[in-house]
Design a protein around this motif. Structure first.
Motif, PDB file in Angstrom:
ATOM      1  N   TYR A  75    -146.260 -17.700  -4.246  1.00 62.35           N
ATOM      2  CA  TYR A  75    -145.979 -17.476  -5.659  1.00 62.35           C
ATOM      3  C   TYR A  75    -145.128 -18.625  -6.196  1.00 62.35           C
ATOM      4  O   TYR A  75    -144.358 -19.246  -5.464  1.00 62.35           O
ATOM      5  CB  TYR A  75    -145.198 -16.165  -5.862  1.00 62.35           C
ATOM      6  N   SER A  76    -145.260 -18.875  -7.485  1.00 54.23           N
ATOM      7  CA  SER A  76    -144.385 -19.822  -8.158  1.00 54.23           C
ATOM      8  C   SER A  76    -144.327 -19.454  -9.636  1.00 54.23           C
ATOM      9  O   SER A  76    -145.213 -18.755 -10.146  1.00 54.23           O
ATOM     10  CB  SER A  76    -144.878 -21.270  -7.981  1.00 54.23           C
ATOM     11  N   VAL A  77    -143.285 -19.911 -10.304  1.00 54.63           N
ATOM     12  CA  VAL A  77    -143.120 -19.619 -11.731  1.00 54.63           C
ATOM     13  C   VAL A  77    -142.813 -20.902 -12.479  1.00 54.63           C
ATOM     14  O   VAL A  77    -142.260 -21.857 -11.919  1.00 54.63           O
ATOM     15  CB  VAL A  77    -141.998 -18.587 -11.971  1.00 54.63           C
ATOM     16  N   ASP A  78    -143.167 -20.899 -13.752  1.00 49.37           N
ATOM     17  CA  ASP A  78    -142.930 -22.069 -14.590  1.00 49.37           C
ATOM     18  C   ASP A  78    -142.624 -21.584 -16.002  1.00 49.37           C
ATOM     19  O   ASP A  78    -143.267 -20.650 -16.497  1.00 49.37           O
ATOM     20  CB  ASP A  78    -144.152 -22.989 -14.579  1.00 49.37           C
ATOM     21  N   LEU A  79    -141.646 -22.205 -16.628  1.00 51.42           N
ATOM     22  CA  LEU A  79    -141.301 -21.895 -18.012  1.00 51.42           C
ATOM     23  C   LEU A  79    -141.976 -22.906 -18.923  1.00 51.42           C
ATOM     24  O   LEU A  79    -141.697 -24.100 -18.852  1.00 51.42           O
ATOM     25  CB  LEU A  79    -139.777 -21.941 -18.213  1.00 51.42           C
ATOM     26  N   THR A  80    -142.893 -22.440 -19.763  1.00 53.13           N
ATOM     27  CA  THR A  80    -143.643 -23.347 -20.629  1.00 53.13           C
ATOM     28  C   THR A  80    -143.044 -23.459 -22.023  1.00 53.13           C
ATOM     29  O   THR A  80    -143.255 -24.466 -22.708  1.00 53.13           O
ATOM     30  CB  THR A  80    -145.103 -22.891 -20.742  1.00 53.13           C
ATOM     31  N   ASP A  81    -142.283 -22.451 -22.456  1.00 56.51           N
ATOM     32  CA  ASP A  81    -141.692 -22.501 -23.798  1.00 56.51           C
ATOM     33  C   ASP A  81    -140.645 -21.393 -23.909  1.00 56.51           C
ATOM     34  O   ASP A  81    -140.651 -20.430 -23.128  1.00 56.51           O
ATOM     35  CB  ASP A  81    -142.759 -22.337 -24.869  1.00 56.51           C
ATOM     36  N   ASP A  86    -130.253 -20.847 -28.700  1.00 55.17           N
ATOM     37  CA  ASP A  86    -129.812 -22.235 -28.618  1.00 55.17           C
ATOM     38  C   ASP A  86    -128.741 -22.322 -27.540  1.00 55.17           C
ATOM     39  O   ASP A  86    -127.597 -21.919 -27.771  1.00 55.17           O
ATOM     40  CB  ASP A  86    -129.256 -22.702 -29.959  1.00 55.17           C
ATOM     41  N   PRO A  87    -129.079 -22.795 -26.355  1.00 57.40           N
ATOM     42  CA  PRO A  87    -128.105 -22.798 -25.260  1.00 57.40           C
ATOM     43  C   PRO A  87    -126.831 -23.590 -25.579  1.00 57.40           C
ATOM     44  O   PRO A  87    -125.766 -23.290 -25.034  1.00 57.40           O
ATOM     45  CB  PRO A  87    -128.878 -23.455 -24.102  1.00 57.40           C
ATOM     46  N   GLY A  88    -126.943 -24.601 -26.455  1.00 60.03           N
ATOM     47  CA  GLY A  88    -125.770 -25.398 -26.787  1.00 60.03           C
ATOM     48  C   GLY A  88    -124.811 -24.695 -27.717  1.00 60.03           C
ATOM     49  O   GLY A  88    -123.634 -25.074 -27.804  1.00 60.03           O
ATOM     50  N   GLY A  89    -125.256 -23.686 -28.415  1.00 57.13           N
ATOM     51  CA  GLY A  89    -124.383 -22.947 -29.336  1.00 57.13           C
ATOM     52  C   GLY A  89    -124.951 -21.556 -29.572  1.00 57.13           C
ATOM     53  O   GLY A  89    -125.278 -21.190 -30.703  1.00 57.13           O
ATOM     54  N   ALA A  90    -125.079 -20.795 -28.508  1.00 58.67           N
ATOM     55  CA  ALA A  90    -125.697 -19.467 -28.590  1.00 58.67           C
ATOM     56  C   ALA A  90    -124.818 -18.504 -29.372  1.00 58.67           C
ATOM     57  O   ALA A  90    -123.585 -18.549 -29.293  1.00 58.67           O
ATOM     58  CB  ALA A  90    -125.950 -18.926 -27.183  1.00 58.67           C
ATOM     59  N   ALA A  91    -125.463 -17.632 -30.141  1.00 58.69           N
ATOM     60  CA  ALA A  91    -124.749 -16.605 -30.891  1.00 58.69           C
ATOM     61  C   ALA A  91    -124.300 -15.479 -29.953  1.00 58.69           C
ATOM     62  O   ALA A  91    -124.735 -15.400 -28.795  1.00 58.69           O
ATOM     63  CB  ALA A  91    -125.652 -16.052 -31.988  1.00 58.69           C
ATOM     64  N   ARG A  92    -123.443 -14.622 -30.494  1.00 59.31           N
ATOM     65  CA  ARG A  92    -122.952 -13.505 -29.676  1.00 59.31           C
ATOM     66  C   ARG A  92    -124.058 -12.503 -29.373  1.00 59.31           C
ATOM     67  O   ARG A  92    -124.091 -11.914 -28.298  1.00 59.31           O
ATOM     68  CB  ARG A  92    -121.796 -12.808 -30.402  1.00 59.31           C
ATOM     69  N   ILE A  93    -124.982 -12.326 -30.302  1.00 60.07           N
ATOM     70  CA  ILE A  93    -126.138 -11.436 -30.122  1.00 60.07           C
ATOM     71  C   ILE A  93    -127.397 -12.291 -30.293  1.00 60.07           C
ATOM     72  O   ILE A  93    -127.571 -12.956 -31.328  1.00 60.07           O
ATOM     73  CB  ILE A  93    -126.157 -10.286 -31.139  1.00 60.07           C
ATOM     74  N   VAL A  94    -128.279 -12.270 -29.302  1.00 60.80           N
ATOM     75  CA  VAL A  94    -129.493 -13.085 -29.357  1.00 60.80           C
ATOM     76  C   VAL A  94    -130.713 -12.218 -29.019  1.00 60.80           C
ATOM     77  O   VAL A  94    -130.599 -11.176 -28.365  1.00 60.80           O
ATOM     78  CB  VAL A  94    -129.418 -14.269 -28.363  1.00 60.80           C
ATOM     79  N   SER A  95    -131.866 -12.676 -29.467  1.00 60.08           N
ATOM     80  CA  SER A  95    -133.141 -12.027 -29.149  1.00 60.08           C
ATOM     81  C   SER A  95    -134.137 -13.105 -28.720  1.00 60.08           C
ATOM     82  O   SER A  95    -135.065 -13.459 -29.474  1.00 60.08           O
ATOM     83  CB  SER A  95    -133.667 -11.252 -30.367  1.00 60.08           C
ATOM     84  N   PRO A  96    -133.963 -13.643 -27.543  1.00 60.80           N
ATOM     85  CA  PRO A  96    -134.807 -14.763 -27.106  1.00 60.80           C
ATOM     86  C   PRO A  96    -136.156 -14.289 -26.564  1.00 60.80           C
ATOM     87  O   PRO A  96    -136.378 -13.103 -26.293  1.00 60.80           O
ATOM     88  CB  PRO A  96    -133.977 -15.395 -25.989  1.00 60.80           C
ATOM     89  N   SER A  97    -137.059 -15.244 -26.419  1.00 60.46           N
ATOM     90  CA  SER A  97    -138.356 -15.004 -25.773  1.00 60.46           C
ATOM     91  C   SER A  97    -138.652 -16.199 -24.871  1.00 60.46           C
ATOM     92  O   SER A  97    -138.294 -17.340 -25.193  1.00 60.46           O
ATOM     93  CB  SER A  97    -139.467 -14.809 -26.800  1.00 60.46           C
ATOM     94  N   PHE A  98    -139.331 -15.920 -23.775  1.00 61.09           N
ATOM     95  CA  PHE A  98    -139.635 -16.945 -22.781  1.00 61.09           C
ATOM     96  C   PHE A  98    -141.097 -16.818 -22.366  1.00 61.09           C
ATOM     97  O   PHE A  98    -141.543 -15.737 -21.971  1.00 61.09           O
ATOM     98  CB  PHE A  98    -138.740 -16.781 -21.547  1.00 61.09           C
ATOM     99  N   ASN A  99    -141.820 -17.937 -22.477  1.00 62.18           N
ATOM    100  CA  ASN A  99    -143.199 -17.968 -22.005  1.00 62.18           C
ATOM    101  C   ASN A  99    -143.200 -18.428 -20.546  1.00 62.18           C
ATOM    102  O   ASN A  99    -142.888 -19.582 -20.252  1.00 62.18           O
ATOM    103  CB  ASN A  99    -144.048 -18.932 -22.847  1.00 62.18           C
ATOM    104  N   VAL A 100    -143.532 -17.518 -19.659  1.00 66.03           N
ATOM    105  CA  VAL A 100    -143.470 -17.765 -18.221  1.00 66.03           C
ATOM    106  C   VAL A 100    -144.876 -17.681 -17.636  1.00 66.03           C
ATOM    107  O   VAL A 100    -145.650 -16.781 -17.975  1.00 66.03           O
ATOM    108  CB  VAL A 100    -142.554 -16.746 -17.519  1.00 66.03           C
ATOM    109  N   THR A 101    -145.194 -18.637 -16.783  1.00 62.25           N
ATOM    110  CA  THR A 101    -146.467 -18.615 -16.057  1.00 62.25           C
ATOM    111  C   THR A 101    -146.174 -18.323 -14.590  1.00 62.25           C
ATOM    112  O   THR A 101    -145.408 -19.042 -13.952  1.00 62.25           O
ATOM    113  CB  THR A 101    -147.218 -19.948 -16.178  1.00 62.25           C
ATOM    114  N   ILE A 102    -146.800 -17.275 -14.086  1.00 56.51           N
ATOM    115  CA  ILE A 102    -146.667 -16.901 -12.677  1.00 56.51           C
ATOM    116  C   ILE A 102    -147.938 -17.328 -11.961  1.00 56.51           C
ATOM    117  O   ILE A 102    -149.038 -16.899 -12.325  1.00 56.51           O
ATOM    118  CB  ILE A 102    -146.455 -15.388 -12.517  1.00 56.51           C
TER     119      ILE A 102
END
Length: 211
Positions: A75-81, A86-102
Motif C-alpha cells: 500500500y502507499s498514499v499520496d496527497l494530490t491536493d 493555510d498552514p502558515g496562518g491557520a485559523a482557530r476553527i478550520v474545515s479542510p479537505s484533502f485529496n488522497v490517492t491510496i
C-alpha cells in the motif's frame, strides 16, 4: 487313485484358488499386500497409510502452488491536493479537505475509513466503499476526499504548524487507512490497517492560487 494324492488335493486346491492370500501372508511384514481387495483386517493399516500419504502429497502441492503464486500486498498514499487550511496562518476553527490517492497492489478493499492527521489531531476523514474484492479488482488507485468540518486547532498546534511550514515549506501529515472485506475471507485479518505519510507542499497552494 492314489490315496495319498487324493488326501492332499484339498490343500493344494485351496492354495491354487487363493494364491494372493498366501503371498500377502508371507509378505505383509515387509510391505502392503496390493492383491487383496476389498481390504481385510490384516492390511487395513496399509490402506490408511496410503490415504495419509496421498493427502500429505496433495497438501504439499497446494502449499507449493500458493507459495509460487502469492505476492505480498503493498500500500502507499499520496496527497494530490488540499483546501480549506493555510498552514502558515491557520485559523482557530478550520474545515479542510484533502485529496488522497491510496495505491493498492496484490490486494483489494470493499470498504475503507480514511483519516488525515496532524500531530494527533484529525483534520479530515472519509469513508468509501469501492467493493473491489467483490468485483475481483486486486490492483488499483483509490481516490478519496477526506474532509473535516469545524476542526478546532489549539494555539500550540497552530504555532507548530506555522513553524514547520515556514522552515521547510511543507507539512507532514499522517494518513490512517482501515480496510474491510465484506464477509471476510479465509486467512485474511479483518480489519487491515495501513498507516502512511504525505506532505502538504507550499507549491501546491501557490499553483492553486495562480490557476
Amino acid at each position: 487313485m492314489d490315496l495319498k494324492t487324493a488326501t492332499a488335493e484339498p490343500y493344494h486346491a485351496m492354495k491354487i484358488d487363493d494364491p494372493d492370500k498366501e503371498t500377502c501372508t508371507r509378505g505383509r511384514r515387509h510391505g502392503c499386500c496390493s492383491a487383496v481387495w476389498p481390504p481385510s483386517a490384516q492390511n487395513d493399516w496399509c490402506f490408511v497409510a496410503m490415504i495419509l500419504t496421498v493427502s500429505l502429497l496433495l497438501t504439499l502441492a497446494i502449499v507449493l502452488v500458493i507459495g509460487l503464486t502469492y505476492h505480498e500486498p503493498s500500500y502507499s498514499v499520496d496527497l494530490t491536493d488540499y483546501d480549506g487550511i493555510d498552514p502558515g496562518g491557520a485559523a482557530r476553527i478550520v474545515s479542510p479537505s484533502f485529496n488522497v490517492t491510496i495505491r493498492m497492489n496484490n490486494t483489494c478493499v470493499d470498504s475503507a475509513r480514511v483519516a488525515v492527521v496532524y500531530s494527533g489531531v484529525a483534520l479530515g476523514w472519509a469513508r468509501v466503499e469501492p467493493m473491489d474484492c467483490a468485483e475481483w479488482r486486486w490492483t488499483k488507485d483509490l481516490g478519496v476526499v477526506a474532509r473535516g468540518g469545524g476542526v478546532g486547532l489549539s494555539r500550540r498546534l497552530r504555532d507548530r504548524m506555522a513553524s514547520d511550514w515556514s522552515s521547510s515549506g511543507a507539512l507532514e501529515l499522517d494518513v490512517s487507512v482501515v480496510m474491510y472485506r465484506v464477509g471476510g475471507q479465509i486467512g485474511t485479518d479483518i480489519p487491515r490497517t495501513f498507516d502512511g505519510k504525505v506532505k502538504m507542499i507550499r507549491d501546491q497552494m501557490n499553483d492553486r492560487l495562480i490557476s
